[in-house]
Design an enzyme around this catalytic site. Structure first.
Site, PDB file in Angstrom:
ATOM      1  N   GLU A 209       0.842  -1.203   0.000  1.00 19.96           N
ATOM      2  CA  GLU A 209       0.000   0.000   0.000  1.00 19.96           C
ATOM      3  C   GLU A 209       0.875   1.250   0.000  1.00 19.96           C
ATOM      4  O   GLU A 209       1.728   1.416   0.870  1.00 19.96           O
ATOM      5  CB  GLU A 209      -0.917  -0.011   1.227  1.00 19.96           C
ATOM      6  CG  GLU A 209      -1.949   1.102   1.207  1.00 19.96           C
ATOM      7  CD  GLU A 209      -3.010   0.924   2.306  1.00 19.96           C
ATOM      8  OE1 GLU A 209      -3.985   0.203   2.078  1.00 19.96           O
ATOM      9  OE2 GLU A 209      -2.830   1.511   3.388  1.00 19.96           O
ATOM     10  N   GLY A 375      -4.984  -1.018   8.512  1.00 21.97           N
ATOM     11  CA  GLY A 375      -6.444  -1.014   8.526  1.00 21.97           C
ATOM     12  C   GLY A 375      -6.949  -1.945   7.448  1.00 21.97           C
ATOM     13  O   GLY A 375      -6.166  -2.647   6.799  1.00 21.97           O
ATOM     14  N   SER A 381      -4.104   3.197   8.289  1.00 22.04           N
ATOM     15  CA  SER A 381      -3.251   2.334   9.099  1.00 22.04           C
ATOM     16  C   SER A 381      -2.590   3.202  10.154  1.00 22.04           C
ATOM     17  O   SER A 381      -2.586   4.435  10.039  1.00 22.04           O
ATOM     18  CB  SER A 381      -2.181   1.673   8.233  1.00 22.04           C
ATOM     19  OG  SER A 381      -2.773   0.882   7.234  1.00 22.04           O
ATOM     20  N   HIS A 400      -2.702  -6.506  15.890  1.00 14.25           N
ATOM     21  CA  HIS A 400      -1.991  -6.620  14.605  1.00 14.25           C
ATOM     22  C   HIS A 400      -2.768  -6.048  13.429  1.00 14.25           C
ATOM     23  O   HIS A 400      -2.253  -6.003  12.324  1.00 14.25           O
ATOM     24  CB  HIS A 400      -1.631  -8.080  14.341  1.00 14.25           C
ATOM     25  CG  HIS A 400      -2.707  -8.885  13.661  1.00 14.25           C
ATOM     26  ND1 HIS A 400      -3.992  -8.979  14.139  1.00 14.25           N
ATOM     27  CD2 HIS A 400      -2.677  -9.648  12.540  1.00 14.25           C
ATOM     28  CE1 HIS A 400      -4.701  -9.761  13.338  1.00 14.25           C
ATOM     29  NE2 HIS A 400      -3.939 -10.170  12.366  1.00 14.25           N
ATOM     30  N   GLY A 401      -4.007  -5.650  13.636  1.00  6.71           N
ATOM     31  CA  GLY A 401      -4.770  -5.106  12.507  1.00  6.71           C
ATOM     32  C   GLY A 401      -6.158  -4.717  12.970  1.00  6.71           C
ATOM     33  O   GLY A 401      -6.405  -4.572  14.163  1.00  6.71           O
ATOM     34  N   GLY A 403      -8.798  -6.665  12.349  1.00  8.28           N
ATOM     35  CA  GLY A 403      -9.419  -7.920  12.802  1.00  8.28           C
ATOM     36  C   GLY A 403     -10.754  -8.126  12.136  1.00  8.28           C
ATOM     37  O   GLY A 403     -11.624  -7.243  12.155  1.00  8.28           O
ATOM     38  N   LYS A 476      -3.383  -5.488  -4.095  1.00  6.76           N
ATOM     39  CA  LYS A 476      -3.833  -6.574  -3.233  1.00  6.76           C
ATOM     40  C   LYS A 476      -3.305  -7.898  -3.768  1.00  6.76           C
ATOM     41  O   LYS A 476      -3.313  -8.132  -4.964  1.00  6.76           O
ATOM     42  CB  LYS A 476      -5.377  -6.575  -3.212  1.00  6.76           C
ATOM     43  CG  LYS A 476      -5.948  -7.497  -2.174  1.00  6.76           C
ATOM     44  CD  LYS A 476      -7.434  -7.600  -2.278  1.00  6.76           C
ATOM     45  CE  LYS A 476      -7.931  -8.716  -1.402  1.00  6.76           C
ATOM     46  NZ  LYS A 476      -7.255  -9.998  -1.602  1.00  6.76           N
TER      47      LYS A 476
END
Lengths: 477, 149
Positions: A209, A375, A381, A400-401, A403, A476
């Protein structure tokens, strides 16, 4: 048995007492606020965390992060420490994607200096980085070279294959090389899967990204990390690919067969484990370290490719992509807490050492280890730094993110990929994704609110906010 | 590809191989149903092919032989799917023609044919032991399998 009862024990901390189930050896704790807790309770993640609390050798508590969701065996967003030498190591507590993690690169250019070249940058990245079974861009290694990657990690790539800079090494967790790695503990099948996968993203939620620093919360820490508002960054999210997947498959299978010999009974077969000191435990740890080295090397090759692309499209200034840090979020590490050596399992959780740690790069001592929380597709993020207090609260771990909050099929029922693609493009975000169906599976609605997740770990005092990164272009996997 | 609702109890006599993908927050839970164990295993392969490629490509070339042994049939099912994942990734093929000849006494033999897809849809990392179950009823066999994706 009903759902595990949670008692609030702090502003953003809840606990399932170990009396809830006879086989629990320690309590299970969750860092969350009321809204996230409600999402967490919709799936089986809390039951899975309770299962983790039964692992032989586990100490203090099993910990769930605010981004926790249902996985297999361990929940995603779970942390557990087992006391060495005889506490267990569980491959499922690390996951199939060993050393899945994130690396942040900082560019010298500012958002406005990209001008209209953003689309070209993302396009060129998509040409340099293969997705799916695509053959271009892969770094094919001989058997001997692959073994050296497995045992030596990123220093081998930098010093002998010219893939990166010497100064990159200091800015990677464990300098991109775990010394316990043994290529001989990695099966031929795992090596076959990994042989042509260095420099590939893989599917699922993996991505590259292009971003810009949107807001700085902690000016001093941001300066130490070399980040400033408006600056262009690149976030890399991938792991050890098929090599790591096969290692986990191999060792879950063999540990499942050795449970009776070690006198172990488990509430879930996928928690298969062995005492760390046993031959099975030692061999798995050596193979896991090799996969971790492979994953850091994968992110190093992608860094090299990104530098080539940024250089081609943006010139010399663009090519100077500095590694801010690289951190694993699926891994087991040997760390000391309370005078004892523990095997810390982080499954969908990030190490977050504090400012006084000697394990982090000298440049970040006094600041804290950088942590990156991506994110969901099209959302921000976050950059955080670990705290010294996290050692007591969460074995120096954080989230970690965002989720997942919704299954992939439910996401596809709610979101049409082509609509999401148009919406992202309307917001000026360049998207390269193989299919609309896959895009829909990763839609923001399928995830928890990353801002809320980050706020919880900030309030819990395990990591503090430094900056927010806004997506500009996404490739992606 | 035969994805649909599971047959109800009154339809069990004419149960045909079927698979469906059910809700799981993080991964994919596959429910399988077939009149024979061999059919059940083949259906697991077809579910994998659908996940990997959507509409899988028409198989080409020689069939590949798969022979496996495991201590029980549940483990054998996970092993079979993991073998197909391994073959898919290393041969860069999706296998949609699956002839499972024998599942007996913890041993499996099968012949599989596949082709390289234009693009991959869902990357499947592994079959897990989590909630792995095979059960036998009057109309045949059913199973659940969680795949890490």
């Amino acid at each position: 048995m009903g759902p595990p009862p949670l008692k609030q024990i702090g502003p953003v901390m809840y606990e399932v007492d170990k009396s809830f189930r006879e086989d629990m050896r320690v309590p299970a704790r969750v860092l969350a606020d009321a809204a996230l807790l409600e999402q967490i309770r919709r799936d089986k993640s809390l039951e899975q965390l309770v299962n983790v609390a039964t692992l032989p050798g586990i100490t203090r508590q099993a910990i769930g992060m605010p981004d926790m969701h249902e996985g297999y065996g361990f929940p995603v967003g779970g942390v557990a420490g087992t006391v060495l030498p005889d506490g267990v190591i569980s491959p499922g507590g690390i996951g199939f994607d060993i050393n899945c993690g994130v690396r942040l690169l900082a560019c010298e250019l500012r958002r406005e200096e990209l001008d209209d070249r953003l689309e070209q940058v993302v396009h060129e990245l998509s040409r340099s980085v293969p997705t799916g079974y695509g053959r271009h861009g892969r770094l094919s290694l001989s058997h001997g070279e692959l073994d050296r990657v497995l045992e030596e990690g990123v220093p081998y790539l930098v010093r002998e294959l010219g893939l990166g800079l010497e100064e990159d090494l200091e800015l990677i967790e464990s300098r991109g090389s775990l010394s316990g790695a043994e290529a001989g503990c990695v099966s031929e099948r795992a090596k076959q899967r990994g042989a042509d996968q260095l420099g590939t993203l893989g599917g699922g939620n993996h991505f590259l990204e292009v971003q810009s620093v949107d807001e700085v919360f902690d000016l001093g820490a941001a300066r130490s990390l070399g980040l400033a508002e408006g600056q262009v960054t690149l976030l890399i999210h991938t792991g050890s690919r098929g090599l790591g997947h096969q290692i986990c498959t191999d060792y879950v299978r063999s540990m499942d067969q050795s449970l009776a010999r070690h006198g172990l009974t488990l509430p879930d077969r996928q928690l298969a484990c062995a005492p760390f000191s046993s031959p099975e435990g030692q061999r798995y740890f050596a193979a896991m370290c090799a996969a971790a080295n492979f994953a850091w090397s994968n992110r190093q090759v992608l860094t090299h490719r990104a530098r080539e692309v940024f250089g081609r499209v943006l010139g010399k200034e663009g090519a100077r992509l500095r590694v801010v840090y690289d951190v694993a979020h699926n891994i087991a590490k040997l760390e000391r807490y309370g005078g004892r050596e523990l095997c810390i399992h982080r499954k969908g959780a990030t190490r977050a050492f504090g400012p006084s740690s000697q394990e982090i790069p000298p440049a970040y001592r006094g600041v804290g280890q950088p942590v990156f929380i991506p994110g969901s597709m099209g959302t921000s993020s976050f950059v955080l730094v670990g705290t010294d207090a996290s050692a007591d609260i969460s074995f120096s771990s954080t989230c970690h993110g965002a989720g997942r909050a919704m299954s992939r099929s439910a996401a596809k029922r709610q979101v049409r990929g082509e609509v999401l693609r148009r919406e992202l493009e309307t917001r000026g975000i360049v998207v390269r994704c193989p299919s609309n169906a896959e895009l829909a599976e990763e839609a923001p609605v399928a995830y928890k609110d990353v801002e809320r997740v980050v706020e919880v770990v900030h309030r819990a005092g395990v990591a503090t906010k430094v900056a927010r990164l806004r997506p500009l272009g996404v490739l992606k996997g | 590809m035969g994805v649909g609702r599971m047959a109800g109890p009154n339809q069990q006599a004419e149960r045909r191989p079927r698979h469906s993908f059910e809700e799981h927050t993080g991964e994919v839970l596959v429910r399988l149903e077939a009149p024979s164990l061999e059919g059940l295993f083949a259906e697991a392969g077809r579910a994998l092919a659908e996940l990997l490629a959507g509409e899988p490509p028409v198989p080409k070339g020689q069939a590949e032989r798969v022979q496996l042994e495991a201590p029980d049939r549940q483990t054998l099912l996970a092993d079979f799917v993991n073998e197909l994942i391994f073959l898919s990734e290393t041969r860069k093929k999706v296998y949609s023609e699956l002839e499972v000849e024998r599942v007996e006494g913890g041993a499996l033999s099968a012949r599989v044919r596949g082709a390289e897809p234009d693009s991959l849809r869902t990357a499947v990392k592994a079959a897990t032991f989590h909630r792995l179950e095979i059960s036998e009823g009057p109309g045949g066999y059913s199973a659940t399998l969680v795949l890490d994706v």
